[in-house]
Design an enzyme around this catalytic site. Structure first.
Site, mmCIF file in Angstrom:
data_model
loop_
_atom_site.group_PDB
_atom_site.id
_atom_site.type_symbol
_atom_site.label_atom_id
_atom_site.label_comp_id
_atom_site.label_asym_id
_atom_site.label_seq_id
_atom_site.Cartn_x
_atom_site.Cartn_y
_atom_site.Cartn_z
ATOM 1 N N HIS A 179 0.811 -1.217 0.000
ATOM 2 C CA HIS A 179 0.000 0.000 0.000
ATOM 3 C C HIS A 179 0.845 1.268 0.000
ATOM 4 O O HIS A 179 0.351 2.336 -0.357
ATOM 5 C CB HIS A 179 -0.933 0.007 1.212
ATOM 6 C CG HIS A 179 -2.109 -0.911 1.079
ATOM 7 N ND1 HIS A 179 -2.059 -2.254 1.415
ATOM 8 C CD2 HIS A 179 -3.367 -0.694 0.620
ATOM 9 C CE1 HIS A 179 -3.239 -2.804 1.189
ATOM 10 N NE2 HIS A 179 -4.044 -1.890 0.704
ATOM 11 N N GLY A 180 2.105 1.165 0.401
ATOM 12 C CA GLY A 180 2.961 2.346 0.379
ATOM 13 C C GLY A 180 4.194 2.168 1.247
ATOM 14 O O GLY A 180 4.153 1.465 2.261
#
Length: 332
Positions: A179-180
């Site tokens: 997701h990051g």
């Protein structure tokens, strides 16, 4: 499965209902559908429009309305009271559900109108009785992707208990990184894995406690307690997901532990319409969980169905926030 026809493969990777943010269609599910002729029919069009209507309700009436509150609080946590942060964290738990699931239902409906069937991506996740159960219901296409291409290749549950738990932790930490590249996402993933490991370790103790207290396994109160506990734990994890930095996340958690102060009061419509939307959503989810079909859009009574179409459409047009920005998942 191997696809040797370039045009079919190109259609698979560019199929517009799912290309932006899912559901993640598998080749074995979608490729065969591209090889048969599809015709417009009333059943597919009706079902598709129902999914799209519910998706737009979740997105513009609930998610984007709640975002007006949660963005204001999480954008400057230090200047908000513990009560405001706690309320924002709870509302974000519903916001992210309605944002993600809203997009998925719109995509499902759009594809269904054309005769294509995508995987149902969300199955009432806040009716889950454990974190493990939650991940069987949340973003199902992504969860199964990580299961099949990371968890199982690592050994899955075919190993020793501790190796299985390590595989679970690795899978969720990697899902956080997916997701990051931010510590907030890593901790979000790690907490989801950790809560499942703890739940697995505590299972015998919970069972012994239940037997000692004489509580029936199918007790509605036990189920309600487990649902509430799962919701609280997920609210904690979503706080890390929402916060911009690790410092903000820890500050938010510290304020939520002992909430104090007054509630941040935005425009009254933000909380009023947002919480009303959440109420409608959760009542529908509870009834669908019990009966297996949507109480409004799939009701046996044609009068209730058409009244629901009209009322939901009017609510979307009159209450919906149409300048709320893109879907959250577009950033991943």
């Amino acid at each position: 499965m191997v696809e040797r026809n370039f045009c079919t493969y190109a259609l698979f990777i560019s199929f517009f209902p799912q290309i932006a943010a899912g559901p993640i269609g598998r080749g074995k599910e979608l490729l065969p559908q591209f090889k048969v002729r599809h015709y417009l029919n009333r059943r597919d069009i009706t079902t598709g429009l129902r999914w799209m209507l519910w998706g737009y309700f979740m997105k513009v009436v609930v998610a984007d309305r709640l975002a007006l509150y949660t963005d204001a609080v999480f954008g400057n946590i230090a200047h908000h009271t513990g009560v405001s942060v706690l309320v924002a964290a709870v509302l974000f738990t519903f916001q992210i559900y309605c944002d993600f699931a809203g997009y998925s239902f719109i995509a499902l409906g759009c594809a269904r109108i054309m005769g294509f069937q995508l995987i149902v991506n969300f199955a009432r996740p806040y009716m889950a009785t454990s974190i493990q159960d939650f991940w069987r219901r949340w973003h199902i296409s992504l969860s199964t992707w990580f299961r099949d291409y990371l968890y199982i290749p690592l050994g899955g549950s075919r190993c020793s208990k501790w190796r299985t738990r390590m595989n679970l932790m690795i899978t969720f930490v990697v899902s956080g990184l997916w997701h990051g590249a931010n510590w907030t996402f890593v901790i979000w993933g790690g907490l989801n894995g950790l809560f499942q490991v703890i739940g697995n370790i505590m299972k015998p103790i919970k069972e012994q406690t239940r037997l000692c207290c004489g509580i029936r396994k199918d007790s509605i109160w036990l189920k309600a307690f487990n649902i509430l506990l799962t919701f609280v734990l997920m609210t904690v994890t979503w706080t890390f997901f929402k916060a911009h930095t690790l410092e903000d996340a820890l500050l938010a958690i510290s304020k939520m532990v002992l909430p104090a102060g007054v509630l941040y009061k935005p425009d009254l419509s933000v909380l009023l319409y947002g919480t009303m939307g959440v109420g409608v959503l959760m009542v529908c989810d509870m009834l669908e969980e019990k009966n297996g079909k949507h109480p409004l859009l799939e009701n046996d009574s044609i009068t209730i169905r058409f009244a629901s179409y009209v009322v939901l459409s009017m609510i979307i047009l009159s209450v919906g926030v149409f300048d709320g920005g893109q879907f959250i998942y577009f950033q991943f």
